[in-house]
Design a protein around this motif. Structure first.
Motif, short mmCIF file in Angstrom:
data_model
loop_
_atom_site.label_atom_id
_atom_site.label_comp_id
_atom_site.label_asym_id
_atom_site.label_seq_id
_atom_site.Cartn_x
_atom_site.Cartn_y
_atom_site.Cartn_z
N MET A 1 0.87 -1.20 0.00
CA MET A 1 0.00 0.00 0.00
C MET A 1 0.89 1.24 0.00
O MET A 1 1.78 1.37 0.81
CB MET A 1 -0.88 -0.04 1.25
N THR A 2 0.66 2.09 -0.93
CA THR A 2 1.51 3.29 -1.00
C THR A 2 0.99 4.32 -0.01
O THR A 2 -0.21 4.46 0.20
CB THR A 2 1.47 3.88 -2.41
N ASP A 3 1.89 5.04 0.56
CA ASP A 3 1.47 5.90 1.65
C ASP A 3 1.62 7.37 1.33
O ASP A 3 1.62 8.19 2.23
CB ASP A 3 2.29 5.55 2.90
N SER A 4 1.79 7.75 0.11
CA SER A 4 1.79 9.17 -0.18
C SER A 4 1.30 9.36 -1.61
O SER A 4 1.43 8.48 -2.46
CB SER A 4 3.18 9.76 -0.02
N VAL A 5 0.76 10.55 -1.85
CA VAL A 5 0.20 10.84 -3.17
C VAL A 5 1.29 10.77 -4.23
O VAL A 5 1.09 10.20 -5.31
CB VAL A 5 -0.46 12.24 -3.16
N LEU A 8 2.06 7.28 -5.24
CA LEU A 8 1.02 6.74 -6.11
C LEU A 8 1.27 7.17 -7.55
O LEU A 8 1.22 6.37 -8.48
CB LEU A 8 -0.36 7.25 -5.67
N GLY A 104 -7.78 16.81 -5.79
CA GLY A 104 -8.85 16.26 -4.98
C GLY A 104 -10.20 16.90 -5.18
O GLY A 104 -11.17 16.51 -4.56
N ARG A 191 -7.93 -0.08 -7.46
CA ARG A 191 -8.70 -1.24 -7.05
C ARG A 191 -9.38 -1.88 -8.24
O ARG A 191 -9.57 -1.26 -9.26
CB ARG A 191 -9.75 -0.82 -6.01
N PRO A 241 -9.18 8.51 -8.94
CA PRO A 241 -10.05 8.35 -7.76
C PRO A 241 -10.92 9.56 -7.47
O PRO A 241 -12.02 9.42 -6.92
CB PRO A 241 -9.06 8.10 -6.62
N VAL A 242 -10.46 10.74 -7.89
CA VAL A 242 -11.19 11.94 -7.49
C VAL A 242 -12.52 12.05 -8.22
O VAL A 242 -13.53 12.44 -7.64
CB VAL A 242 -10.33 13.19 -7.77
N CYS B 315 -7.63 15.65 0.16
CA CYS B 315 -8.15 14.30 0.02
C CYS B 315 -8.33 13.97 -1.46
O CYS B 315 -8.89 14.76 -2.21
CB CYS B 315 -9.49 14.22 0.74
N ILE B 316 -7.82 12.81 -1.91
CA ILE B 316 -7.97 12.44 -3.31
C ILE B 316 -9.05 11.40 -3.52
O ILE B 316 -9.16 10.80 -4.58
CB ILE B 316 -6.64 11.93 -3.92
N ARG B 317 -9.87 11.16 -2.47
CA ARG B 317 -11.03 10.28 -2.56
C ARG B 317 -10.67 8.87 -2.99
O ARG B 317 -11.38 8.24 -3.76
CB ARG B 317 -12.08 10.89 -3.50
N PRO B 365 -3.10 8.35 1.82
CA PRO B 365 -1.92 8.80 1.06
C PRO B 365 -1.68 10.29 1.18
O PRO B 365 -0.58 10.76 0.95
CB PRO B 365 -2.25 8.42 -0.39
#
Lengths: 297, 432
Positions: A1-5, A8, A104, A191, A241-242, B315-317, B365
């Motif tokens: 799991m990546t933990d920062s934007v 990603l 976001g 996902r 995702p946004v 937040c990137i949702r 993230p």
């Protein structure tokens, strides 16, 4: 799991590389130059927008603008003029992301906003694809559109560089994006719901309307899966995702809508490929889906 | 696992407004006290953590204790023959010792025991599963002083008379000599140490929303609380000291240090002794809340966290928080609603069901401090509800007063009219 934007974004960028390199291999290294220009345009636009909004311009470090630029370049034809690619990337960032509040906050996929603006403004430029029938102009999809009364097998026989289900070039490119997408799934960067629902509904519709390749057929499931921007859209574009719903069931529905619309636009639409508008229309539905489709306990 | 001891702090700050109520000090300003001496009465009695001079805080919400360094203690005697006392007498003794739940929540132990006795408990779970990653206070204490722990467990069994007693341990824990108590291995993953998760594991089913473990006959007590109970009964010491884990969070949790800390240890002195100059958080790396440097460590605090993480992005949702939530809440929706201050929708979205475990925090993230946002939102919702209730009460009283005054005016008018109708209207009127 990546933990920062930013991590990603790095993973997504890395997963794009195989497909990008194959496109360069089949259609010329110029595409790398165009991609670089688009990335630069996107990053500069985001920095300028952040400064105008009185935010820290170093926010471009999160890499999301660079990724948008790369996706715009990959969605556009390889032979496109660099300035059109730059314009599309810049407008995608400005009108598809920054006016809504930046990272976001975008209700629409910024790369597709940029592509759509370019498509509507420069339709001829975007119709020029590297030829697979010896001349410029025809992708497998448009080739099918213009085949007249030929059956599928007759048309494919005439197609130069035909591989297993479609032109060898596009098969390989889509396979490369599929591989990159599977890596992203394994790393849990994206996902499975959106890619599976999108590819599933696209393949299903193609299967249901498949009539053994008659002259009226729109192409079979495998053809659709490995042609055009399908895999790029499934794993890299629709999965933003946004602009997509946030719940697993919502994402399944979203993916199904995108896949359905892609098929409908390809079969009955004016443009050979229908990904951009399919994604944008599905983005319109995201808030509604989020409100009514919830998490299971 | 070693337990370090820090030097005594120069000042101890003890909160009087705690546990939803105000404690009443029984010592005057500038009075000298000894360790273990009773300082305040109320829902949970407060005892002096060391010897020194007491200062009353300005607003009556704090007691300051300037330590004299001698650490002289009031002599304590064990409760004679406590094993043959009635449950209610034991509960009284536990309450008088100022014991609260030491698993992190700090609920008054005596009240929980009384409620448990009333309802009748079938299962007692002794919780030795550390509640958060990086925290090892419970296991360190259980290994260090098992006699007091055993005494505490015996006392609980005498009070609650459960059918089964389970000793809950983490899947990878080293065994504690629990003399033939049944062992409950907690499920893998966070938040395994929460009483809700353990109760569900013991009962074999999920608790419904709003259902507590005690509602289904399961009583969960942290092992450090058992230790405090045992120490209070066997040695007569009230709760003034406990083992606290100090956790560092620098992207990956390093093993914690365990410290024996007295209640009320000044936060700024703690920072100084730990060599840390930034903010400290009360609680573990997941549930930690910001600590005020001008305050003191609460007596039930199980861990403090040194957090060096960076600023949050938007937040990137991505939904990772919702995936991590053990209560299946839509954390990203709660976050957006909380930021937008849409409190009605927040209540409908289930903010009250959040158990504040903090599992959503490490998976984000964008490194958003989600738990802080949810806690703030809960406080805002509560304040709003209280204001609404006040306003409604005022409106009712106003309406009642209005009615009363109107009635009085109507009576007055009627009386005047009657008087006028009897009396002659002028000297010409003869009443016909």
């Amino acid at each position: 799991m990546t933990d920062s934007v930013s991590r990603l974004m790095l993973w997504v960028g890395a997963a794009l590389l195989p497909g990008l390199l194959l496109q360069a291999g089949f259609f010329g290294e110029r595409i790398l130059f165009v991609t670089a220009i688009a990335v630069a345009a996107a990053v500069l636009t985001e920095a300028a927008a952040l400064a105008l909004r009185r935010r820290d311009w170093r926010g471009v470090r999160d890499g999301s603008a660079a990724l948008t630029g790369a996706l715009v370049a990959l969605a556009l034809p390889p032979g496109i003029d660099a300035w059109i690619a730059a314009l599309a990337a810049a407008l995608g960032i400005a009108l598809g992301k920054q006016v809504y509040g930046g990272l976001g906050q975008n209700p629409f996929n910024p790369a597709m906003v940029g592509y759509a603006i370019a498509l509507v403004s420069f339709p001829q430029a975007l119709a020029v694809w590297p030829g697979i029938d010896g001349t410029t102009g025809a992708t497998p999809l448009s080739f099918l559109d213009q085949r007249g009364a030929a059956t599928l097998s007759e048309a494919f026989a005439r197609m130069e560089g035909f591989g297993y289900v479609t032109s060898r070039a596009w098969e390989a490119i889509n396979a490369a994006f599929l591989a990159g997408g599977l890596v992203l799934l394994a790393r849990k960067v994206i996902r499975w719901q959106i890619p599976c629902a999108m590819l599933g509904s696209l393949a299903l519709l193609a299967l249901l309307t498949y009539d053994a390749g008659s002259s009226a057929s729109h192409g079979g499931p495998l053809f659709h899966l490995f042609t055009g921007g399908t895999m790029l859209a499934a794993f890299f574009i629709a999965t933003d995702p946004v602009s997509a719903p946030t719940t697993p069931r919502g994402r399944l529905l979203f993916g199904a809508v995108v896949g359905t619309l892609i098929f409908v636009f390809r079969a009955y639409g004016a443009n050979p490929d229908g990904i951009a508008f399919a994604v944008l229309l599905a983005n319109l539905l995201s808030p509604v889906i989020d409100r009514h489709v919830g998490l299971a306990r | 696992m070693s337990i370090d001891r820090l030097a005594l702090a120069p000042v101890y700050r003890l909160r009087l407004s705690a546990y939803g109520t105000r404690l009443c000090p029984v010592v005057g300003d500038s009075e000298r006290v000894l360790r273990h001496q009773l300082l305040a009465r109320g829902r949970v009695p407060l005892h002096a953590p060391t010897s020194g001079r007491v200062r009353h805080g300005r607003c009556g919400t704090m007691l300051h204790l300037d330590a004299d360094g001698a650490d002289a203690a009031l002599p304590c005697s064990p409760l004679a023959d406590w094993r043959s006392l009635a449950p209610e007498e034991l509960i009284e003794a536990i309450g008088a010792a100022g014991i609260v739940g030491l698993g992190g929540a700090g609920f008054p132990a005596a009240e929980k025991l009384r409620a448990g006795c009333r309802r009748g408990m079938e299962v007692l779970i002794v919780n030795a599963v550390e509640c958060e990653p990086g925290v090892s206070a419970d296991t360190a204490l259980a290994a260090d002083d098992p006699d007091a722990v055993r005494a505490g467990i015996d006392a609980l069994r005498r009070i609650l008379a459960p059918e089964r007693t389970l000793f809950a341990v983490a899947p990878d824990a080293s065994p504690f000599d629990h003399d033939a108590m049944e062992v409950l291995v907690a499920p893998e993953g966070y938040p395994a140490g929460f009483e809700r998760t353990l109760a569900e594991a013991a009962a074999g089913r999920r608790l419904a929303r709003g259902e507590y473990p005690t509602d289904i006959g399961v009583y969960c007590q942290n092992v450090s609380t058992c230790h405090a109970i045992g120490a209070a009964l066997e040695r007569g010491t009230p709760l003034v000291e406990r083992v606290v884990s100090v956790v560092r969070v620098v992207r990956a949790a390093a093993p914690a240090r365990n410290l024996r800390l007295r209640a009320g240890h000044a936060v700024d002195d703690l920072c100084r002794q730990l060599g840390h100059h930034g903010p400290l958080r009360a609680g573990g790396p997941l549930t930690g809340a910001p600590l005020d440097a001008g305050g003191g460590i609460d007596k039930h605090l199980h861990a403090v966290t040194i957090d060096e993480t960076t600023e949050a992005l938007p937040c990137i949702r991505c939904g990772a928080c919702a995936e991590a939530c053990p209560e299946s809440l839509r954390a990203e929706t709660l976050y957006r609603l909380a930021r937008a201050e849409h409190y009605d929708e927040l209540e409908a979205a289930g903010l009250a069901d959040c158990i504040e475990c903090g599992a959503c925090v490490p998976v984000c993230p964008s490194r958003i401090p989600l738990l802080d946002v949810f806690r703030g939102a809960k406080a805002a919702v509560n304040a709003r509800t209280a204001r609404r209730a006040d306003a409604e009460r005022a409106a009712r009283r106003f309406a009642a007063r209005r009615t009363r005054l109107d009635r009085r005016d109507a009576r007055h008018t009627a009386r005047v009219r009657m008087r006028k109708s009897r009396a002659p209207r002028s000297w010409l009127d003869d009443g016909s």
